[in-house]
Design an enzyme around this catalytic site. Structure first.
Site, PDB file in Angstrom:
ATOM      1  N   CYS A  71       1.566  -6.055  -7.877  1.00  0.00           N
ATOM      2  CA  CYS A  71       0.310  -6.594  -8.628  1.00  0.00           C
ATOM      3  C   CYS A  71       0.098  -7.932  -8.976  1.00  0.00           C
ATOM      4  O   CYS A  71      -0.746  -8.458  -8.899  1.00  0.00           O
ATOM      5  CB  CYS A  71      -0.342  -5.522  -9.639  1.00  0.00           C
ATOM      6  SG  CYS A  71       1.175  -5.361 -10.884  1.00  0.00           S
ATOM      7  N   GLU A 100      -6.370  -8.877  -2.078  1.00  0.00           N
ATOM      8  CA  GLU A 100      -5.002  -8.600  -2.234  1.00  0.00           C
ATOM      9  C   GLU A 100      -4.042  -8.207  -0.822  1.00  0.00           C
ATOM     10  O   GLU A 100      -4.811  -7.173  -0.212  1.00  0.00           O
ATOM     11  CB  GLU A 100      -4.911  -7.327  -3.375  1.00  0.00           C
ATOM     12  CG  GLU A 100      -3.596  -7.084  -3.561  1.00  0.00           C
ATOM     13  CD  GLU A 100      -3.593  -6.148  -4.680  1.00  0.00           C
ATOM     14  OE1 GLU A 100      -4.226  -5.183  -4.750  1.00  0.00           O
ATOM     15  OE2 GLU A 100      -2.984  -6.405  -6.017  1.00  0.00           O
TER      16      GLU A 100
HETATM   17  P1  NAI Z   1      -3.995   3.668  -4.456  1.00  0.00           P
HETATM   18  O1  NAI Z   1      -4.628   2.987  -5.715  1.00  0.00           O
HETATM   19  O2  NAI Z   1      -4.899   4.336  -3.780  1.00  0.00           O
HETATM   20  O3  NAI Z   1      -2.838   4.724  -5.005  1.00  0.00           O
HETATM   21  C1  NAI Z   1      -2.070   4.723  -6.107  1.00  0.00           C
HETATM   22  C2  NAI Z   1      -2.045   5.887  -6.651  1.00  0.00           C
HETATM   23  O4  NAI Z   1      -3.392   6.526  -7.014  1.00  0.00           O
HETATM   24  C3  NAI Z   1      -1.465   7.304  -5.903  1.00  0.00           C
HETATM   25  O5  NAI Z   1      -0.430   8.068  -6.743  1.00  0.00           O
HETATM   26  C4  NAI Z   1      -2.227   7.672  -5.139  1.00  0.00           C
HETATM   27  O6  NAI Z   1      -1.898   9.047  -4.806  1.00  0.00           O
HETATM   28  C5  NAI Z   1      -3.331   8.080  -6.337  1.00  0.00           C
HETATM   29  N1  NAI Z   1      -4.853   7.876  -5.859  1.00  0.00           N
HETATM   30  C6  NAI Z   1      -5.262   7.591  -4.637  1.00  0.00           C
HETATM   31  N2  NAI Z   1      -6.435   7.882  -4.375  1.00  0.00           N
HETATM   32  C7  NAI Z   1      -6.874   8.687  -5.514  1.00  0.00           C
HETATM   33  C8  NAI Z   1      -8.151   9.399  -6.024  1.00  0.00           C
HETATM   34  N3  NAI Z   1      -9.250   9.343  -5.423  1.00  0.00           N
HETATM   35  N4  NAI Z   1      -8.239  10.145  -7.216  1.00  0.00           N
HETATM   36  C9  NAI Z   1      -6.914   9.831  -7.972  1.00  0.00           C
HETATM   37  N5  NAI Z   1      -5.525   9.304  -7.339  1.00  0.00           N
HETATM   38  C10 NAI Z   1      -5.916   8.608  -6.344  1.00  0.00           C
HETATM   39  O7  NAI Z   1      -3.014   2.754  -3.888  1.00  0.00           O
HETATM   40  P2  NAI Z   1      -2.597   2.601  -1.929  1.00  0.00           P
HETATM   41  O8  NAI Z   1      -3.907   3.174  -1.309  1.00  0.00           O
HETATM   42  O9  NAI Z   1      -1.324   3.372  -2.255  1.00  0.00           O
HETATM   43  O10 NAI Z   1      -2.698   1.306  -1.591  1.00  0.00           O
HETATM   44  C11 NAI Z   1      -3.675   0.544  -1.102  1.00  0.00           C
HETATM   45  C12 NAI Z   1      -3.708  -0.888  -1.614  1.00  0.00           C
HETATM   46  O11 NAI Z   1      -3.895  -0.918  -3.027  1.00  0.00           O
HETATM   47  C13 NAI Z   1      -2.522  -1.777  -1.670  1.00  0.00           C
HETATM   48  O12 NAI Z   1      -2.320  -2.370  -0.349  1.00  0.00           O
HETATM   49  C14 NAI Z   1      -2.523  -2.695  -2.772  1.00  0.00           C
HETATM   50  O13 NAI Z   1      -3.495  -3.871  -2.239  1.00  0.00           O
HETATM   51  C15 NAI Z   1      -3.458  -2.062  -3.841  1.00  0.00           C
HETATM   52  N6  NAI Z   1      -2.114  -1.346  -4.787  1.00  0.00           N
HETATM   53  C16 NAI Z   1      -2.291  -2.135  -5.928  1.00  0.00           C
HETATM   54  C17 NAI Z   1      -1.282  -1.683  -6.747  1.00  0.00           C
HETATM   55  C18 NAI Z   1      -1.019  -2.500  -8.103  1.00  0.00           C
HETATM   56  O14 NAI Z   1      -0.078  -2.270  -8.969  1.00  0.00           O
HETATM   57  N7  NAI Z   1      -2.026  -3.133  -8.465  1.00  0.00           N
HETATM   58  C19 NAI Z   1      -0.142  -0.660  -6.669  1.00  0.00           C
HETATM   59  C20 NAI Z   1      -0.414   0.105  -5.238  1.00  0.00           C
HETATM   60  C21 NAI Z   1      -1.586  -0.532  -4.376  1.00  0.00           C
END
Ligand code: NAI
Ligand code: MG
Length: 494
Positions: free
Chosen positions: A291, A392
């Protein structure tokens, strides 16, 4: 690159949810496969949780809170210290699990993630003794201020650094006396399950609960469950927005640690070799799935050409390959989805007219065929308005921008929806300090990137989220609620 050495799979064949002190199957009976991102091999089966599993977990956490919420600080302190010791004792095993499940080169969990986690549990052990309130005398009356735990905390974490994400969430929650329902990311949850297995005997049943599964089916029901008193989320900004909507149903507090597009600012008087190593770190750590990645590299025009030459030379020498090899600097991305996203952005960068300096595709060779690898990729002549500078990418891809005028630099560095972190490279500390104060970022690192310290708040400005982790304020203001008790000793006013 060394041939991938076969490593014994350290995981169980299948894992349950961890609810009320028991390992249990999903009520639906559904499971999914956890994959090694370096080889595509199936490592274990995991439960695909749904709203009924979440409900069971929240009830277990509510029951446990009745007593856990009133434990003396010294008891919680000892538990947190013991969690740190357990992790430290099995550091090598946990490092390997983190690497197999997530793809990060083993040098990272060994020398960064796990030492960070251990220190984190120790730091929060100490905070248990600092949850004292205040006494405010007002005339003859006295106000007593208490910080009390919130209750059940729902925590949803991403896959990029599973054990560190657990530490950032679990340590302050337990320190303040809350109970937890944790939903790890579907892409990398095995090290989390093993860690919880390791520490499960240290806390009473129901204090820590884990429900595995996908975002919409397991994460969303947790975020909107009426028995949850606070939600903490780390992940994508668009998902963060959904989380706010869910928590609005129950009017509960939420903290969010979201995306970033952080500036990495290079002044002409920097130590160039150290700065180039900082840049290499930004390409390599978690394969850029970080991040706080310093993904917009602003280089002063006086040293632009030299910098680019050295950066490309260093990027080409990055050792990419088997993440279990201690020599490896860059491992695979976590999933096919991330691979496609990153390759797509590399395509976009070229279409936008940025100059591809090195990398730009998947590495060639048999050993890379089944993993989600991307070469270290640098773009030059990037403009801040380009999509590759604004969005990102979350991969081993950095854009280099040329700057001349200082005020214009600050403007551009801040001209982005995010505000998570920033890096400054100069030997002029007065200038570094002024720059740090003018940047809209929650964390600014001077002359060393990713210089995380327990006690230094982690969190974002703008659309990078709100709330701060890793610090005393986390436990006092984000995992506790404040009560004022007013004692009337004086004469009534009327
Ligand atoms: P995401 O934010 O969708 O997933 C992170 C967590 O949230 C996972 O445990 C997932 O199961 C959960 N989640 C997903 N949709 C949800 C919902 N509707 N309600 C509740 N929980 C939910 O991230 P994703 O799709 O794995 O990655 C996509 C992009 O997000 C990456 O390419 C990156 O750009 C960004 N990302 C940023 C992070 C950070 O640390 N700032 C960490 C992970 C992803
Ligand atoms: Mg998502």
């Amino acid at each position: 690159m060394a041939e991938a050495k076969p490593k014994k799979n350290p995981f169980q064949q299948e894992y349950g949810h961890f609810i009320g002190g028991e390992w249990v199957a999903s009520e639906s009976g559904e499971t999914f496969e956890a994959i090694n991102p370096a080889t595509g091999e199936v490592l274990a089966r995991v439960q695909a949780g749904n709203d009924r599993d979440v409900d069971r977990a929240v009830k277990a956490a509510q029951e446990a809170f009745a007593t856990w919420g009133r434990t003396p600080a010294a008891e919680r302190e000892q538990i947190l210290l013991e969690i740190a010791n357990r992790l430290e004792k099995r550091k090598e095993q946990f490092a390997l699990m983190e690497t197999l499940g997530n793809g990060k080169p083993i040098r990272e969990p060994l020398f960064f993630d796990i030492p960070f986690c251990v220190d984190h549990y120790r730091y929060f052990a100490a905070t248990t003794r600092m949850l004292n309130g205040e006494t405010i005398p007002v005339g003859d009356d006295v106000v007593l201020i208490y910080h009390e735990p919130l209750g059940v905390v729902g925590q949803i974490i991403p896959w990029n650094a599973p054990l560190a994400m657990v530490a950032l969430k679990l340590a302050p929650a337990l320190a303040a006396g809350n109970t937890v329902v944790l939903k790890p990311a579907e892409q990398a949850c095995l090290s989390v399950l093993e860690f919880v297995k390791e520490i499960s005997d240290l806390v009473p049943r129901g204090v820590i609960n884990v429900v595995t599964g996908f975002g919409p089916t397991a994460g969303a029901p947790l975020a909107r469950h009426p028995g949850v008193n606070k939600v903490a989320f780390t992940g994508e900004t668009v998902t963060g927005r959904l989380i706010i909507q869910y928590t609005s149903e129950n009017i509960v507090p939420v903290t969010l640690e979201l995306g970033g597009k952080s500036p990495f600012i290079v002044f002409p008087d920097c130590d160039l070799d150290q700065t180039i190593e900082g840049l290499a770190l930004n390409l390599c750590v978690q394969a850029g799935q970080m991040c706080a990645q310093g993904s917009r590299v602003f280089v002063h025009e006086d040293i632009y050409d030299t910098f680019v030459e050295k950066a490309v030379d260093r990027a080409r020498r990055i050792r990419i390959g088997d993440p279990t090899d201690p020599q490896t600097e860059l491992g695979p991305l976590v999933s096919q989805e991330q691979l496609e996203k990153v390759l797509n952005y590399i395509e976009i960068g070229q279409q936008e007219g940025a100059k591809l300096l090195c990398g730009g595709g998947r590495p060639q060779g048999e050993q890379f065929a089944k993993g989600f690898y991307v070469e270290p990729t640098l773009f030059g002549e990037v403009k801040n308005s380009m999509r590759i500078a604004q969005e990102e990418i979350f991969g081993p891809v950095l854009g280099i921008l040329r700057w001349r005028d200082y005020d214009r630099l600050i403007e551009e560095a801040n001209d982005v929806i995010y505000g998570l972190a920033a890096g400054i490279w100069t030997s002029n500390l007065k200038l570094a300090h002024e720059t740090a104060r003018r940047l809209q970022a929650g964390m600014v690192w001077i002359n060393r990137y990713y210089n995380f310290k327990s006690g230094a708040p982690i969190g974002g400005y703008k659309k990078s989220g709100f709330g701060r982790e890793a610090a005393l304020e986390t436990v006092k203001y984000h995992y506790s609620q404040t009560k004022s008790v007013v004692l009337a000793f004086g004469e009534p006013h009327h």
